[in-house]
Design a protein around this motif. Structure first.
Motif, PDB file in Angstrom:
ATOM      1  N   UNK A  83      12.989  15.127  -2.418  1.00 50.44           N
ATOM      2  CA  UNK A  83      11.548  15.181  -2.161  1.00 50.44           C
ATOM      3  C   UNK A  83      10.745  15.063  -3.445  1.00 50.44           C
ATOM      4  N   UNK A  84      11.185  15.756  -4.487  1.00 47.99           N
ATOM      5  CA  UNK A  84      10.483  15.691  -5.769  1.00 47.99           C
ATOM      6  C   UNK A  84      10.588  14.297  -6.375  1.00 47.99           C
ATOM      7  N   UNK A  85      11.774  13.698  -6.303  1.00 47.29           N
ATOM      8  CA  UNK A  85      11.959  12.352  -6.865  1.00 47.29           C
ATOM      9  C   UNK A  85      11.070  11.338  -6.135  1.00 47.29           C
ATOM     10  N   UNK A  86      11.115  11.341  -4.824  1.00 48.16           N
ATOM     11  CA  UNK A  86      10.337  10.366  -4.064  1.00 48.16           C
ATOM     12  C   UNK A  86       8.837  10.582  -4.257  1.00 48.16           C
ATOM     13  N   UNK A  87       8.403  11.823  -4.288  1.00 49.99           N
ATOM     14  CA  UNK A  87       6.988  12.103  -4.509  1.00 49.99           C
ATOM     15  C   UNK A  87       6.552  11.617  -5.882  1.00 49.99           C
ATOM     16  N   UNK A  88       7.384  11.845  -6.893  1.00 49.76           N
ATOM     17  CA  UNK A  88       7.073  11.408  -8.254  1.00 49.76           C
ATOM     18  C   UNK A  88       6.961   9.889  -8.341  1.00 49.76           C
ATOM     19  N   UNK A  89       7.927   9.182  -7.753  1.00 52.50           N
ATOM     20  CA  UNK A  89       7.908   7.714  -7.803  1.00 52.50           C
ATOM     21  C   UNK A  89       6.696   7.163  -7.050  1.00 52.50           C
ATOM     22  N   UNK A 135       6.540   1.039  -5.121  1.00 51.93           N
ATOM     23  CA  UNK A 135       6.810   1.680  -3.836  1.00 51.93           C
ATOM     24  C   UNK A 135       8.151   1.233  -3.272  1.00 51.93           C
ATOM     25  N   UNK A 136       8.667   0.107  -3.740  1.00 51.29           N
ATOM     26  CA  UNK A 136       9.953  -0.390  -3.255  1.00 51.29           C
ATOM     27  C   UNK A 136      11.135   0.373  -3.838  1.00 51.29           C
ATOM     28  N   UNK A 137      10.874   1.305  -4.743  1.00 57.57           N
ATOM     29  CA  UNK A 137      11.965   2.052  -5.373  1.00 57.57           C
ATOM     30  C   UNK A 137      12.432   3.236  -4.520  1.00 57.57           C
ATOM     31  N   UNK A 138      11.716   3.553  -3.460  1.00 57.50           N
ATOM     32  CA  UNK A 138      12.117   4.645  -2.576  1.00 57.50           C
ATOM     33  C   UNK A 138      12.427   4.074  -1.194  1.00 57.50           C
ATOM     34  N   UNK A 139      13.350   4.692  -0.470  1.00 53.05           N
ATOM     35  CA  UNK A 139      13.640   4.210   0.884  1.00 53.05           C
ATOM     36  C   UNK A 139      12.404   4.317   1.759  1.00 53.05           C
ATOM     37  N   UNK A 140      12.163   3.303   2.556  1.00 50.37           N
ATOM     38  CA  UNK A 140      10.945   3.263   3.358  1.00 50.37           C
ATOM     39  C   UNK A 140      11.226   3.738   4.786  1.00 50.37           C
ATOM     40  N   UNK A 141      10.362   4.599   5.284  1.00 55.48           N
ATOM     41  CA  UNK A 141      10.413   5.029   6.678  1.00 55.48           C
ATOM     42  C   UNK A 141       9.286   4.393   7.474  1.00 55.48           C
ATOM     43  N   UNK A 142       8.569   3.431   6.855  1.00 54.17           N
ATOM     44  CA  UNK A 142       7.415   2.799   7.482  1.00 54.17           C
ATOM     45  C   UNK A 142       7.749   1.499   8.205  1.00 54.17           C
ATOM     46  N   UNK A 143       8.980   1.063   8.136  1.00 51.54           N
ATOM     47  CA  UNK A 143       9.345  -0.231   8.741  1.00 51.54           C
ATOM     48  C   UNK A 143       9.429  -0.160  10.247  1.00 51.54           C
ATOM     49  N   UNK A 188       0.839  -1.191   0.000  1.00 48.18           N
ATOM     50  CA  UNK A 188       0.000   0.000   0.000  1.00 48.18           C
ATOM     51  C   UNK A 188       0.876   1.244   0.000  1.00 48.18           C
ATOM     52  N   UNK A 189       0.252   2.407  -0.078  1.00 46.28           N
ATOM     53  CA  UNK A 189       1.000   3.664  -0.083  1.00 46.28           C
ATOM     54  C   UNK A 189       1.720   3.801   1.254  1.00 46.28           C
ATOM     55  N   UNK A 190       3.052   3.948   1.235  1.00 48.48           N
ATOM     56  CA  UNK A 190       3.793   4.115   2.497  1.00 48.48           C
ATOM     57  C   UNK A 190       3.574   5.525   3.043  1.00 48.48           C
ATOM     58  N   UNK A 191       2.790   5.619   4.112  1.00 45.31           N
ATOM     59  CA  UNK A 191       2.345   6.923   4.607  1.00 45.31           C
ATOM     60  C   UNK A 191       3.479   7.780   5.173  1.00 45.31           C
ATOM     61  N   UNK A 192       4.344   7.199   5.972  1.00 47.64           N
ATOM     62  CA  UNK A 192       5.453   7.989   6.535  1.00 47.64           C
ATOM     63  C   UNK A 192       6.424   8.413   5.443  1.00 47.64           C
ATOM     64  N   UNK A 193       6.692   7.511   4.511  1.00 41.99           N
ATOM     65  CA  UNK A 193       7.593   7.838   3.414  1.00 41.99           C
ATOM     66  C   UNK A 193       7.013   8.964   2.571  1.00 41.99           C
ATOM     67  N   UNK A 194       5.712   8.899   2.303  1.00 43.37           N
ATOM     68  CA  UNK A 194       5.055   9.972   1.560  1.00 43.37           C
ATOM     69  C   UNK A 194       5.115  11.281   2.347  1.00 43.37           C
ATOM     70  N   UNK A 195       4.917  11.223   3.653  1.00 46.13           N
ATOM     71  CA  UNK A 195       4.972  12.432   4.480  1.00 46.13           C
ATOM     72  C   UNK A 195       6.369  13.056   4.439  1.00 46.13           C
ATOM     73  N   UNK A 196       7.413  12.232   4.538  1.00 50.46           N
ATOM     74  CA  UNK A 196       8.786  12.749   4.491  1.00 50.46           C
ATOM     75  C   UNK A 196       9.074  13.341   3.115  1.00 50.46           C
ATOM     76  N   UNK A 197       8.635  12.666   2.054  1.00 47.68           N
ATOM     77  CA  UNK A 197       8.870  13.157   0.703  1.00 47.68           C
ATOM     78  C   UNK A 197       8.175  14.505   0.485  1.00 47.68           C
ATOM     79  N   UNK A 198       6.928  14.618   0.909  1.00 39.81           N
ATOM     80  CA  UNK A 198       6.209  15.881   0.757  1.00 39.81           C
ATOM     81  C   UNK A 198       6.820  16.985   1.616  1.00 39.81           C
ATOM     82  N   UNK A 199       7.270  16.626   2.827  1.00 41.81           N
ATOM     83  CA  UNK A 199       7.932  17.607   3.692  1.00 41.81           C
ATOM     84  C   UNK A 199       9.200  18.145   3.029  1.00 41.81           C
ATOM     85  N   UNK A 200      10.022  17.247   2.475  1.00 34.67           N
ATOM     86  CA  UNK A 200      11.242  17.689   1.799  1.00 34.67           C
ATOM     87  C   UNK A 200      10.921  18.553   0.589  1.00 34.67           C
TER      88      UNK A 200
END
Length: 117
Positions: free
Chosen positions: A90-96, A109-117, A42-54
């Protein structure tokens, strides 16, 4: 043609050895595994939050840096550099994440580092 038994034996042994060994496949360190082969999460919520924050922090810092540069204030270049450093990942992770969410088979979703683990 001279039939030398030693030469024939060496040639036969070389042929047998080539047939027994599987061909060596070289892999470049730049080869990327197929992202569609990875299990879809599913959409990694913390990873998305960090990407949008950056992304947002980078855009804000970059814009403030440009405004300070136009007004000839100090610290403009530093803010622009900090903004660029934050904005690029931030732009790269948000795009992916967006492309994977949309179902593009080239992105996962596995192409970006995960902060949800």
């Amino acid at each position: 043609a001279v039939h030398d038994p030693v030469t024939a034996a060496v040639a036969t042994a070389a042929q047998q050895q080539q047939q027994q060994q599987p061909p060596v496949q070289f892999r470049s360190p730049f080869d990327v595994e197929d992202p569609s082969a990875a299990p879809r999460r599913g959409v990694p919520k913390r990873t998305l939050a960090v990407a949008l924050f950056l992304l947002v922090t980078g855009i804000v810092c970059f814009c403030i840096g440009i405004a300070r540069m136009v007004n000839d204030e100090d610290g403009a270049l530093a803010l622009m550099i900090i903004g660029g450093i934050a904005m690029l990942p931030g732009a790269y992770q948000t795009f992916v994440i967006y492309r994977a969410w949309r179902g593009d088979p080239r992105y996962s979703f596995n192409m970006v580092p995960s902060f949800d683990d």
